[in-house]
Scaffold this motif. Structure first.
Motif, PDB file in Angstrom:
ATOM      1  N   VAL A  95       0.841  -1.204   0.000  1.00 25.29           N
ATOM      2  CA  VAL A  95       0.000   0.000   0.000  1.00 25.29           C
ATOM      3  C   VAL A  95       0.873   1.250   0.000  1.00 25.29           C
ATOM      4  O   VAL A  95       0.576   2.233  -0.702  1.00 25.29           O
ATOM      5  N   SER A  96       1.941   1.233   0.781  1.00 24.14           N
ATOM      6  CA  SER A  96       2.824   2.402   0.853  1.00 24.14           C
ATOM      7  C   SER A  96       3.498   2.685  -0.486  1.00 24.14           C
ATOM      8  O   SER A  96       3.583   3.832  -0.918  1.00 24.14           O
ATOM      9  N   VAL A  97       3.965   1.629  -1.149  1.00 30.16           N
ATOM     10  CA  VAL A  97       4.648   1.812  -2.434  1.00 30.16           C
ATOM     11  C   VAL A  97       3.665   2.292  -3.496  1.00 30.16           C
ATOM     12  O   VAL A  97       3.945   3.227  -4.251  1.00 30.16           O
ATOM     13  N   VAL A  98       2.478   1.670  -3.548  1.00 33.08           N
ATOM     14  CA  VAL A  98       1.484   2.050  -4.551  1.00 33.08           C
ATOM     15  C   VAL A  98       1.025   3.487  -4.348  1.00 33.08           C
ATOM     16  O   VAL A  98       0.793   4.228  -5.310  1.00 33.08           O
ATOM     17  N   SER A  99       0.893   3.907  -3.089  1.00 34.13           N
ATOM     18  CA  SER A  99       0.420   5.265  -2.811  1.00 34.13           C
ATOM     19  C   SER A  99       1.397   6.339  -3.278  1.00 34.13           C
ATOM     20  O   SER A  99       1.022   7.516  -3.379  1.00 34.13           O
ATOM     21  N   LEU A 100       2.642   5.957  -3.566  1.00 35.36           N
ATOM     22  CA  LEU A 100       3.632   6.916  -4.041  1.00 35.36           C
ATOM     23  C   LEU A 100       3.446   7.266  -5.518  1.00 35.36           C
ATOM     24  O   LEU A 100       4.035   8.233  -5.999  1.00 35.36           O
ATOM     25  N   VAL A 101       2.651   6.472  -6.228  1.00 40.65           N
ATOM     26  CA  VAL A 101       2.401   6.758  -7.643  1.00 40.65           C
ATOM     27  C   VAL A 101       1.658   8.091  -7.758  1.00 40.65           C
ATOM     28  O   VAL A 101       0.638   8.294  -7.095  1.00 40.65           O
ATOM     29  N   PRO A 102       2.148   9.012  -8.565  1.00 42.35           N
ATOM     30  CA  PRO A 102       1.507  10.330  -8.652  1.00 42.35           C
ATOM     31  C   PRO A 102       0.045  10.227  -9.112  1.00 42.35           C
ATOM     32  O   PRO A 102      -0.331   9.363  -9.897  1.00 42.35           O
ATOM     33  N   VAL A 103      -0.766  11.115  -8.566  1.00 43.61           N
ATOM     34  CA  VAL A 103      -2.161  11.344  -8.927  1.00 43.61           C
ATOM     35  C   VAL A 103      -3.076  10.182  -8.518  1.00 43.61           C
ATOM     36  O   VAL A 103      -4.017  10.360  -7.746  1.00 43.61           O
ATOM     37  N   ILE A 104      -2.818   8.985  -9.025  1.00 42.36           N
ATOM     38  CA  ILE A 104      -3.754   7.882  -8.815  1.00 42.36           C
ATOM     39  C   ILE A 104      -3.280   6.881  -7.751  1.00 42.36           C
ATOM     40  O   ILE A 104      -3.983   5.917  -7.453  1.00 42.36           O
ATOM     41  N   GLY A 105      -2.092   7.113  -7.183  1.00 44.27           N
ATOM     42  CA  GLY A 105      -1.541   6.143  -6.243  1.00 44.27           C
ATOM     43  C   GLY A 105      -2.413   5.898  -5.037  1.00 44.27           C
ATOM     44  O   GLY A 105      -2.661   4.743  -4.647  1.00 44.27           O
ATOM     45  N   SER A 106      -2.922   6.967  -4.421  1.00 43.51           N
ATOM     46  CA  SER A 106      -3.746   6.824  -3.226  1.00 43.51           C
ATOM     47  C   SER A 106      -5.039   6.078  -3.527  1.00 43.51           C
ATOM     48  O   SER A 106      -5.479   5.223  -2.743  1.00 43.51           O
ATOM     49  N   ALA A 107      -5.654   6.396  -4.664  1.00 37.11           N
ATOM     50  CA  ALA A 107      -6.903   5.720  -5.031  1.00 37.11           C
ATOM     51  C   ALA A 107      -6.668   4.227  -5.270  1.00 37.11           C
ATOM     52  O   ALA A 107      -7.479   3.391  -4.855  1.00 37.11           O
ATOM     53  N   ILE A 108      -5.560   3.888  -5.931  1.00 34.76           N
ATOM     54  CA  ILE A 108      -5.259   2.476  -6.198  1.00 34.76           C
ATOM     55  C   ILE A 108      -5.007   1.725  -4.898  1.00 34.76           C
ATOM     56  O   ILE A 108      -5.452   0.582  -4.716  1.00 34.76           O
TER      57      ILE A 108
END
Length: 270
Positions: free
Chosen positions: A40-53
């Motif tokens: 979850v922490s790594v995915v949330s770093l993706v710009p714009v859509i990371g938190s939603a993913i």
């Protein structure tokens, strides 16, 4: 599918079973929870859509941790692949789980938006700019209307999604119906769920006191920081291990022989 009613004190039993199951496979369960948090922490770093993913993956990861708890409870070692059990059962199960994840992400984002509109954004900005927690920050957070609104609004969201991943994956219930059945089960067993929640609060408070005492005895802040992180990991893993038992005892399904049956009581059709 039948809704199973349990006594209020069953909430304590769920906590005990979670702790007992964790100690059957402590390294495996804590390792899986760590993998979930890292993902979850790594995915949330993706710009714009990371938190939603990352929010979209929460129901699937919750199902994976519940599956791991069931494996450990039945005496088997939960493998790392257990964490992605929701995506290993084919499109018939993975697509509804992704839909459920999208619904969860949307619901949580709405909760956060409502909190921000009610005044929660200011406190969040201060916390981000000043990582040191002060008494003034705590008082400000406690008096923040957005925080309390978010907590109140999140309760029905939590009830709706509490059993939903297991209903979708193990019983083939549609995402929308799973939310209804989950909320109905939590409400019907509200006494047990309240005791369950309060019991975990007591366990976490007791563990916090023990950690503080050990930190003071062993050298203060530095020793406490060494003890704190593994302790939080283990406690969070125990909590997630117990979620499986809240589901197991809240529903009866004639076609599901894989789930250990709960103690029979009077139930209503779900």
């Amino acid at each position: 599918m039948k809704l199973h009613l349990v006594p209020a004190l069953t909430g304590i039993t769920w906590v005990k079973l979670g702790v007992k199951t964790f100690f059957r496979q402590p390294l495996a369960l804590s390792g899986l929870f760590f993998m979930f948090m890292a993902l979850v922490s790594v995915v949330s770093l993706v710009p714009v859509i990371g938190s939603a993913i990352s929010l979209l993956l929460v129901p699937a990861a919750t199902l994976g941790l519940m599956t791991a708890s069931r494996e450990a409870f039945q005496g088997r070692f939960p493998m790392p692949s257990t964490l992605i059990a929701a995506f290993r059962a084919g499109p018939a199960r993975s697509r509804p789980m992704l839909v459920l994840g999208a619904m969860y992400a949307g619901a949580l984002l709405l909760v956060l938006a409502a909190a921000a509109l009610a005044g929660g954004a200011g406190s969040a900005e201060v916390a981000l700019n000043d990582p040191e927690v002060t008494p003034e920050m705590v008082r400000s957070a406690m008096l923040n209307s957005g925080l309390w609104l978010a907590m109140v609004v999140y309760v029905p969201v939590l009830m709706a999604f509490w059993h939903a991943p297991a209903l979708v994956h193990w019983h083939g219930v549609s995402p929308v119906k799973s939310l209804f059945f989950s909320a109905a089960a939590c409400w019907a067993n509200k006494g047990a769920m309240l005791v369950y929640a309060l019991s975990w609060v007591g366990v976490f408070m007791a563990m916090g006191l023990v950690i503080s005492l050990l930190g003071a005895m062993l050298g203060g802040t530095q020793a406490m920081s060494i003890i704190l992180y593994p302790s939080v990991l283990f406690m969070a893993s125990m909590f997630h291990a117990s979620i499986y038992f809240t589901f197991r005892d809240s529903f009866i399904a004639d076609d599901d022989e894989a789930l250990p049956p709960p103690t029979p009581t009077t139930g209503d059709d779900a």
